[in-house]
Enzyme design. Structure first.
Site, PDB file in Angstrom:
ATOM      1  CD  GLU A   1      -3.084  -0.988   2.017  1.00 24.42           C
ATOM      2  OE1 GLU A   1      -3.107  -0.075   2.859  1.00 24.42           O
ATOM      3  OE2 GLU A   1      -4.043  -1.738   1.828  1.00 24.42           O
TER       4      GLU A   1
ATOM      5  CD  GLU B   1      -3.653  -5.924   3.556  1.00 22.18           C
ATOM      6  OE1 GLU B   1      -4.517  -5.172   4.061  1.00 22.18           O
ATOM      7  OE2 GLU B   1      -2.442  -5.659   3.559  1.00 22.18           O
TER       8      GLU B   1
END
Ligand code: GCO
Length: 497
Positions: free
Chosen positions: A214, A400
């Site tokens: 991320e 995720e």
């Protein structure tokens, strides 16, 4: 007002109209409530659940991150990280929590791997802590750190798990932050050195790598609005940090490729489908800018060596410190892309934003709401996977997907943790993923966030995302109902189990 939301609102107001609500708890639009007994908006039909099928070689997995589960924050020569420093400052983390002990997985990883085996897992996403490998971020290598991860990888392989190794899941060595952190361009070469060291140590047994986790989140929340480590604010800091990270992704890719020709290299990107609030030209253009900065700001740079058009007034090259030749340095011919999907957003044009992103991104509250205020919208999984597959035709791994609910063990049966809402969340998101795969998307694996309740950054231990309940007083692990269900799904390759 929630402390965290206050922080975000006040920082964002200072930065003009760029608002991202995944970490802005409770930003919402008001929708007509659905009637009692009716399925909530955005839910998935039983027919869709029953129709879902996954290939035999599909990687069923779960994900964790070093700082969120390991603890042992000073063990075996580890250096301080920015999250050690940030969590030790009173007021930064809800409840005064820290990752000093977390799930104690630095020592208890055999227990965690045994749970994965019990749940018929085929893949495990984990991260290496840079300050365990280079305590000062550069220079000398801490052999005890490498030895630890070598043992962990061997235990994963022994359990027939495919290790997916994330090189950076936010725990920068504090010594590098003391040199300016990610806004300091020198870090791109330091990071590539670190990537080479780890690939040399583990690359004979690990073939699937995520360079970053991320990148937008840790650069924007850490250097733009300051709610994550190192807690700095200012759009210039975000732009410079993001540029160094883009350079680092390319430099690390080349260093890793030079060590291992077989390595399958990607990055785990936080991604969110952003639909325009209206079909007006302004809102549609704003949605394009949202996609550019929130979803592909670190992907287009890798694949094409250029920034996506995220700014109405043109890309702020000077402010980010862009130099001649940086386009080539940023390039990384990724073998796959990771998608971390949690929420969708509705995008509208916003005037007078300081740096030309000129949009507002709001997470609706039309679907059910999880314990940490996030909307449940399974359709968003279909939308983002389909969008990314059609645009890039790059193999995808869901790196995720998960939800926070605080269900705990029954008082009269402490080995049972009923968490039906989490099972519903996964059933519906996996059904939407299966639909995207039926429609052509090449998805290789799915990693639930997370196998364990763990340290949820600024929220501390107040948000439980795990399929396994952790009693943080004793570190006792208790598999929740959702975990048992996921184990059956992983064994059968279908959801109606
Ligand atoms: C992220 C991080 C995870 C979080 C999870 C829940 O996506 O923010 O990768 O570390 O814990 O997503 O917020």
């Amino acid at each position: 007002m929630d402390r965290r939301r206050f922080l975000i609102n006040s920082s964002l107001a200072a930065m003009g109209g760029m608002t991202f609500s995944r970490y802005m708890l409770g930003a919402q639009m008001h929708w007509p409530p659905h009637g009692p007994g009716m399925p909530p908006p955005g839910s998935v039909s039983e027919a869709e659940i029953k129709a879902a099928r996954f290939p035999k070689d599909f990687y069923w997995g779960t994900a964790t991150a070093a700082y969120q589960v390991e603890g042992a924050w000073t063990a075996d020569g580890k250096g301080e990280s920015i999250w050690d420093r940030f969590s030790h400052v009173v007021g930064n983390i809800k409840g005064g929590d820290t990752g000093d002990v977390a799930c104690d997985s630095y020592y208890r990883y055999p227990e965690d791997i045994a749970i994965m085996q019990q749940l018929h897992q085929k893949s495990v996403r984990f991260s290496v802590s840079w300050p365990r490998i280079q305590p000062m971020g550069t220079g000398n290598v801490n052999q005890k750190g490498l030895d630890h991860y070598s043992k962990v990888v061997d235990a994963m392989l022994k359990a027939n798990l495919r290790p997916m190794c994330t090189l950076y899941h936010w725990d920068l060595p504090q010594a590098l932050q003391d040199k300016g952190g990610w806004p300091n361009r020198d870090l791109y070469k330091y990071f590539a050195d670190y990537a080479e060291i780890v690939t040399k140590a583990l690359g004979d047994r690990v073939d699937t790598w995520a360079i970053f986790n991320e990148p937008w989140v840790f650069t924007f929340l850490g250097y733009g609005i300051g709610i994550h480590a190192p807690g700095l604010t200012g759009i210039d800091g975000f732009l410079k940090a993001a540029h160094t990270v883009n350079l680092a992704q390319g430099e690390a890719y080349r260093a890793m490729r030079a060590v291992s020709a077989k390595a399958k290299i990607g990055t785990a990107f936080s991604m969110s489908p952003g639909a325009p609030a209206t079909d007006s030209t302004e809102d549609v253009a704003a949605a394009r800018r949202f996609n550019a900065v929130n979803n592909v700001y670190f992907l287009d740079t890798a694949l094409y060596g250029r920034y996506p058009d995220a700014f109405e007034g043109g890309i702020p090259y000077k402010k980010m410190g862009f130099r001649e030749g940086d386009g080539e340095i940023m390039k990384a011919k990724l073998d796959w892309m990771g998608i971390n999907y949690y929420n969708r957003h509705i995008i509208s044009y916003a005037k007078d934003a300081e740096y030309g992103e000129n949009f507002n991104a709001v997470m609706p509250h039309q679907g059910p709401i999880t314990y940490n205020g996030w909307e449940v919208w399974p359709r968003g999984m279909y939308d983002i996977v389909t969008q990314m597959w059609k645009t890039y035709k790059l193999p995808i791994e869901i790196t995720e997907n998960g939800c926070a609910y605080s269900d705990g063990p029954l008082s009269d049966d402490p080995d049972k943790v009923p968490d039906a809402r989490r099972t519903t969340f996964y059933r519906e998101h996996l059904a939407e993923l299966a639909r995207a795969m039926r429609d052509g998307a090449d998805v290789r694996g799915y990693h639930a966030w997370s196998i364990l309740d763990n340290f949820e950054w600024a929220e501390g231990y107040s948000q439980r995302f795990g399929m396994t309940y952790i009693d943080f007083r004793t570190e006792k692990r208790t598999i929740k109902d959702s975990g048992h269900w996921y184990g059956r799904v992983s064994a059968a390759g279908r959801l109606d189990v």
